[in-house]
Each structure stands twice: as C-alpha cells, then as structure tokens.
Design an enzyme around this catalytic site. Structure first.
Site, short mmCIF file in Angstrom:
data_model
loop_
_atom_site.label_atom_id
_atom_site.label_comp_id
_atom_site.label_asym_id
_atom_site.label_seq_id
_atom_site.Cartn_x
_atom_site.Cartn_y
_atom_site.Cartn_z
N ARG A 1 0.86 -1.19 0.00
CA ARG A 1 0.00 0.00 0.00
C ARG A 1 0.90 1.25 0.00
O ARG A 1 1.68 1.45 0.92
CB ARG A 1 -0.94 -0.02 1.22
CG ARG A 1 -1.87 -1.25 1.17
CD ARG A 1 -3.12 -1.07 1.96
NE ARG A 1 -3.96 0.01 1.51
CZ ARG A 1 -4.95 0.53 2.25
NH1 ARG A 1 -5.17 0.07 3.46
NH2 ARG A 1 -5.69 1.50 1.78
N ASP B 1 -2.77 9.14 7.19
CA ASP B 1 -1.94 8.10 6.57
C ASP B 1 -0.54 8.60 6.26
O ASP B 1 0.41 7.82 6.20
CB ASP B 1 -2.60 7.57 5.30
CG ASP B 1 -3.75 6.68 5.70
OD1 ASP B 1 -4.84 7.21 5.97
OD2 ASP B 1 -3.54 5.46 5.81
N LYS C 1 -8.11 9.13 4.66
CA LYS C 1 -9.13 8.44 3.87
C LYS C 1 -9.93 9.39 2.98
O LYS C 1 -10.29 10.50 3.39
CB LYS C 1 -10.06 7.71 4.85
CG LYS C 1 -11.19 6.92 4.25
CD LYS C 1 -10.79 5.96 3.17
CE LYS C 1 -9.73 4.98 3.57
NZ LYS C 1 -9.12 4.26 2.42
O1 MRU Z 1 -7.59 2.41 3.66
P1 MRU Z 1 -7.42 2.37 5.15
O2 MRU Z 1 -8.57 1.77 5.86
O3 MRU Z 1 -6.09 1.75 5.52
O4 MRU Z 1 -7.36 3.88 5.57
C1 MRU Z 1 -7.24 4.20 6.91
C2 MRU Z 1 -7.30 5.64 7.20
O5 MRU Z 1 -7.41 6.47 6.33
C3 MRU Z 1 -7.10 6.05 8.64
O6 MRU Z 1 -7.81 7.19 8.92
C4 MRU Z 1 -5.62 6.32 8.89
O7 MRU Z 1 -4.84 5.23 8.45
C5 MRU Z 1 -5.32 6.59 10.30
S1 MRU Z 1 -5.47 5.17 11.29
C6 MRU Z 1 -4.98 5.50 12.86
#
Ligand code: MRU
Length: 342
Positions: A87, A234, A245
């Site tokens: 990812r 992220d 997200k």
């Molecule tokens: O695609 P994901 O579910 O991995 O995305 C997660 C998010 O966007 C979270 O808000 C982010 O990783 C922070 S988690 C503490």
C-alpha cells in the site's frame, strides 16, 4: 479489547477486518508473503496497523532464513520489497520497514541473533504504538469539551493501530475522563470502515455513536449538530498537509465554512519529512469494483467507468491542529516538525 494483530508461537494472527462487524474471524500467517497479501487485501488496514503488520511480516520472513545462509541480505531485500509494494500511501509501512532494516544491518552476520533481535524490534514497534496512542489521547483530550458531538471519518481506532487508536484514542480518553460526548461516524464509502469498524468499536465500549452516510456531514454541520471533527492520517507532509481516507478533505472544507474545529490525530511516525507538501504524497488507487459493488453486490452497470482514490490530501490551512504524542501542532508545522523529529 480484541487485538488487531498478534505474534503467537512463531505466527502472526490478524482479525479479518473485511468481515467485521458481522464475524470475528482471525487469520493465521506463517510467511511474509501471506502478511503482504493481507495488507493488500485490507484484512488489516489503518496506517499504524499496517506498519506493525509489515514489521511482523519481516520477522516471519527472517525467521525462515536458514542459519547457514551465506547471503541473508538478498532474502531480506526481497522481503522488504514485497511488503513495501502493498500500500503506497501509509507512510508507517515504510517507516517500520526502515526500522527493521536498521536491525538487520546491525546483526546480519549472526543469523540466530538476527532472528531474535528482529522479532524483538517488531514487538517493540507494536507495544510502542499502543503507548504512543495513549499519549495522543492524553494530549488531545483537551480539544473535546463536555457534551461535544464529534464527527470522525474512516476508522482511526484500535483496529487501525496496535491498540487504542489515534482519533478514536482521543475520543476514548475524553469519554473515560467523564466527558459526556457522542460520536458521529461517517460510513466511509467504498470500504465502509466507518459503518463497519468505528461503529463496532464505539458500541463495544458504550460510547454513543450515530452513523451517517458521507454526504450528510454538511447538513448536520449547518444545523449545529457537529461541534468538532477528529480524524486520523496516513501521511503528513513537512508543511502539515495531511493525507487521510478519501472524503476527509470534503469534511475539512465543510468544517472551515461552518467554523468547526478540525483536528488530525497521528503519531510522529506518520510524518514524512521527505514529502515537502501534500503534492508529494502518492495516492493509492484501488480496484474500481470497490465502487461498483457493495459486499460483492453490483450497484451500477458492470462496465461503468469509476475512479477509486483511497485517500485525499487536506491542506494544513484547513487543519486546526495535528495532535501528536508530544504536542498539538497548530501553527508553523515545518519548524514544529523539524524540532519534534530529529
Ligand atoms: O484504507 P485504510 O482503511 O487503511 O485507511 C485508513 C485511514 O485512512 C485512517 O484514517 C488512517 O490510516 C489513520 S489510522 C490511525
């Protein structure tokens, strides 16, 4: 609290987040390729949890190296490559792999010791993350007032980390210190982390939670039914621009318009000083069927053209503060970040 990820008897166990909240199923991993596959397929997700999974994936890979191997570096680089290709946006993945590389470089000449030290490091990354989240909760709690209705997006909770959560950690802390708060969870199409995971986590702890579809946030704000927003991250660029997200940016714009404080909660390991601004952050594009379908059921014509960016970038100008484990960064992010990360 149900563990997101655990190391047990030389194997890695993860709760399958694709099946929550309907089934609580754990998947066993005995090799690094299985871990990479689980990260890609979102068995485990959330930036800090992805970092922990990558570290444990490395530990599994190194554990399988023969003690007489002449060139462990070739195997190690392959492990890191496979895990690093899962990812692209969550910086914690690359941060954790770098941490593992440092240990490899120190102990690669003695494989039994290397295995021990690599595993210790993976477990340390996991336990540090939980501790860091508790610190984020303690530092961030001040932004929540008694009686507040807090909007959050996606899932930045226990499931997205080694435990406790970042944005949900701040909420947990405010709740446990007696503030009467309630949470509004955006459903978070297309993967529904809000509807499936945040609601599940909040309900397990009896924190009042109301689910909305993503397009309802503006209306609620206009009616005075949201007091504050807290989301996770992220990847945070040096200038404070924050990738989170998909949908986060729209909520930040709405918050600015309605004068509602908008906070990001994230550990310092989510900051990427190599990205000068949000423009440098790679945005993961996922399979279009995630948009065309819900739980495998088509909601549009099969050949419908779609785009599916998994994240968007919120400029720092829309962010009231970034809550880290050390302090809340509310102005001059670059110099604050340079002081915090040396
Ligand atoms: O695609 P994901 O579910 O991995 O995305 C997660 C998010 O966007 C979270 O808000 C982010 O990783 C922070 S988690 C503490």
């Amino acid at each position: 609290m149900i563990p997101t990820i655990e190391w047990k008897n030389g194997k890695v166990f993860m709760i399958d987040q694709r099946k929550l909240p309907f089934e609580e199923v754990f998947i066993e991993h005995s090799g690094y390729k299985d871990v990479a596959d689980s990260i890609k397929k979102m068995v485990i997700r959330g930036a800090p949890a992805i970092g922990v999974a990558a570290a444990m994936g490395v530990a599994l890979g190194v554990n399988n190296i023969d003690k007489n191997e002449k060139d462990p570096g070739i195997i190690f680089n392959e492990i890191v490559k496979v895990l690093g290709e899962t990812r692209p946006t969550a910086i914690n993945l690359f941060w954790a792999l770098d941490e593992m590389k440092k240990v490899f470089n120190l102990f690669q000449t003695n494989i039994p010791i290397l295995k021990k030290r690599i595993l210790e490091k993976a477990l340390e990354i996991k336990s540090d993350d939980e501790k860091t989240n508790k610190d984020i909760g303690r530092i961030g709690e001040v932004v929540i007032n008694d009686g507040d209705i807090v909007l959050t997006h996606c899932n930045a909770g226990s499931l997205a980390t080694a435990g406790y959560g970042t944005a949900l950690g701040v909420i947990r802390r405010a709740n446990s210190s007696g503030k009467k708060i309630s949470v509004v969870a955006g459903e978070t199409r297309p993967f529904l982390q809000g509807a499936r995971l945040t609601v599940w986590e909040m309900q397990k702890e009896n924190i009042p939670v109301t689910l909305i579809t993503d397009n309802m946030a503006g209306h609620l704000m206009s009616k005075g039914r949201i007091d504050l927003v807290i989301v996770g991250a992220d990847r945070i660029a040096l200038n404070g621009d924050t990738a989170n997200k998909i949908g986060t940016y729209s909520i930040a714009v709405l918050s600015k318009f309605h004068n509602i404080p908008f906070y990001v909660a994230a550990p310092l390991s989510t900051i990427d000083i190599g990205s000068a601004s949000g423009n440098d952050i790679p945005i993961e594009e996922r399979d279009g069927n995630e948009v065309r379908e819900i739980f495998g059921k088509r909601i549009s014509l099969p050949e419908t053209k779609v785009v599916n960016p998994a994240f968007d970038v919120t400029p720092f100008s829309l962010i009231t503060g970034i809550i880290t484990e050390r302090k809340i960064i509310s102005s001059d992010p670059e110099s604050e970040i340079r002081t915090l990360i040396r």
